[in-house]
Design a protein around this motif. Sequence first.
Motif, PDB file in Angstrom:
ATOM      1  N   PRO A 194       0.836  -1.162   0.004  1.00  0.00           N
ATOM      2  CA  PRO A 194       0.044   0.146  -0.044  1.00  0.00           C
ATOM      3  C   PRO A 194       0.741   1.299   0.124  1.00  0.00           C
ATOM      4  O   PRO A 194       1.739   1.313   0.735  1.00  0.00           O
ATOM      5  N   ALA A 195       0.298   2.174  -0.664  1.00  0.00           N
ATOM      6  CA  ALA A 195       1.164   3.511  -0.987  1.00  0.00           C
ATOM      7  C   ALA A 195       1.338   4.192   0.647  1.00  0.00           C
ATOM      8  O   ALA A 195       2.410   4.721   0.734  1.00  0.00           O
ATOM      9  N   LYS A 196       0.605   4.255   1.514  1.00  0.00           N
ATOM     10  CA  LYS A 196       0.741   4.829   2.496  1.00  0.00           C
ATOM     11  C   LYS A 196       1.583   4.250   3.447  1.00  0.00           C
ATOM     12  O   LYS A 196       2.300   4.909   3.980  1.00  0.00           O
ATOM     13  N   LEU A 197       1.674   2.980   3.344  1.00  0.00           N
ATOM     14  CA  LEU A 197       2.895   2.244   4.208  1.00  0.00           C
ATOM     15  C   LEU A 197       4.296   2.417   3.544  1.00  0.00           C
ATOM     16  O   LEU A 197       5.172   2.841   4.095  1.00  0.00           O
ATOM     17  N   ALA A 198       4.209   2.507   2.291  1.00  0.00           N
ATOM     18  CA  ALA A 198       5.539   2.646   1.624  1.00  0.00           C
ATOM     19  C   ALA A 198       6.038   4.395   1.893  1.00  0.00           C
ATOM     20  O   ALA A 198       7.184   4.470   2.180  1.00  0.00           O
ATOM     21  N   LYS A 199       5.145   5.243   2.081  1.00  0.00           N
ATOM     22  CA  LYS A 199       5.343   6.524   2.282  1.00  0.00           C
ATOM     23  C   LYS A 199       5.923   6.664   3.816  1.00  0.00           C
ATOM     24  O   LYS A 199       7.039   7.334   3.973  1.00  0.00           O
ATOM     25  N   MET A 200       5.288   5.720   4.578  1.00  0.00           N
ATOM     26  CA  MET A 200       5.920   5.892   5.931  1.00  0.00           C
ATOM     27  C   MET A 200       7.203   5.260   6.249  1.00  0.00           C
ATOM     28  O   MET A 200       8.412   5.675   6.865  1.00  0.00           O
ATOM     29  N   VAL A 201       7.675   4.188   5.446  1.00  0.00           N
ATOM     30  CA  VAL A 201       8.676   3.400   5.183  1.00  0.00           C
ATOM     31  C   VAL A 201       9.792   4.611   4.836  1.00  0.00           C
ATOM     32  O   VAL A 201      10.835   4.820   5.472  1.00  0.00           O
ATOM     33  N   ALA A 202       9.577   5.257   3.935  1.00  0.00           N
ATOM     34  CA  ALA A 202      10.542   6.281   3.307  1.00  0.00           C
ATOM     35  C   ALA A 202      10.637   7.481   4.038  1.00  0.00           C
ATOM     36  O   ALA A 202      11.760   7.935   4.175  1.00  0.00           O
ATOM     37  N   GLU A 203       9.797   7.676   4.898  1.00  0.00           N
ATOM     38  CA  GLU A 203       9.996   8.760   5.911  1.00  0.00           C
ATOM     39  C   GLU A 203      10.643   8.281   7.146  1.00  0.00           C
ATOM     40  O   GLU A 203      10.991   9.316   7.952  1.00  0.00           O
ATOM     41  N   THR A 204      10.402   6.893   7.410  1.00  0.00           N
ATOM     42  CA  THR A 204      11.070   6.543   8.950  1.00  0.00           C
ATOM     43  C   THR A 204      12.567   6.199   8.472  1.00  0.00           C
ATOM     44  O   THR A 204      13.310   6.421   9.554  1.00  0.00           O
TER      45      THR A 204
END
Length: 273
Positions: A194-204
């Motif tokens: 999911p795009a939301k999870l990928a965004k979270m990973v990239a920001e983390t």
Amino acid sequence: MSIHQSSNIKRITTHTLHEMKGRGEKISMLTAYDYSMAGIVDAGGVDIILVGDSASNVMAGHETTLPITLDQMIYHATSVVRAVSRAFVVVDIPFGSYQGNSSEALRSAIRIMKESGAHAVKVEGGAEISESVMRILSAGVPVMGHLGLTPQSIYKFGTYTVRAKEDEEAEKLLEDAKILQECGCFALVLEKIPAKLAKMVAETVSIPVIGIGAGPDVDGQVLVVHDMLGITQEFKPRFLRQYADLRSQMLKAVEEYIDDVKSRDFPNEKESY
């Protein structure tokens, strides 16, 4: 300044990629498996070339990535490296050449680097392969991680559907991303999540995150070059944008050649000695 700042760089390195993430410049990544295609992709200015175990599918016609061997991956990687003057070349360590045995993982990575001249290796998995990742890194070999849909584990999953939609799997993926960063991976691929999870990973994480079917909010994108160019047309997932229809053009050229041979139009007087 141009958004294609990296196009002025003579040779992409892990340092370049970290700098690109830092300034918000997206990273472009495509696969290549042979000298001719790699030369085109490199000349086009791509940042990373992945010699993917997807060669098992698009080059050898296998149903999965599992059958390709380490020797075959080295052959493909060597062909690619000969053509490349700018892109950073990453090579997949194939199935069975690193899982469960960190000594074998190290041997496989060293063979790839020594025999092909590539710049880094890629492995699939999180905490369960951390020992292998650290062992490879201890030899000075850069490692790219790969989480989400991991094709080498296809028989465990039983399907190529989107991964990490449930909270438990999403939490594990985020934790695995942190573990891979702590181990020393220079970048991560996230596939079909999911795009939301990928965004979270990239920001983390502070390392570059490259997506394939992981939405727009990661640090870069990767596609299989044969899919992107429309050479293979039976594989059309939602995440694929096809930039050309080379299969149709190539088919037309082959048919015209056959017609010209049959009609004795080729070779003509100018094409003869």
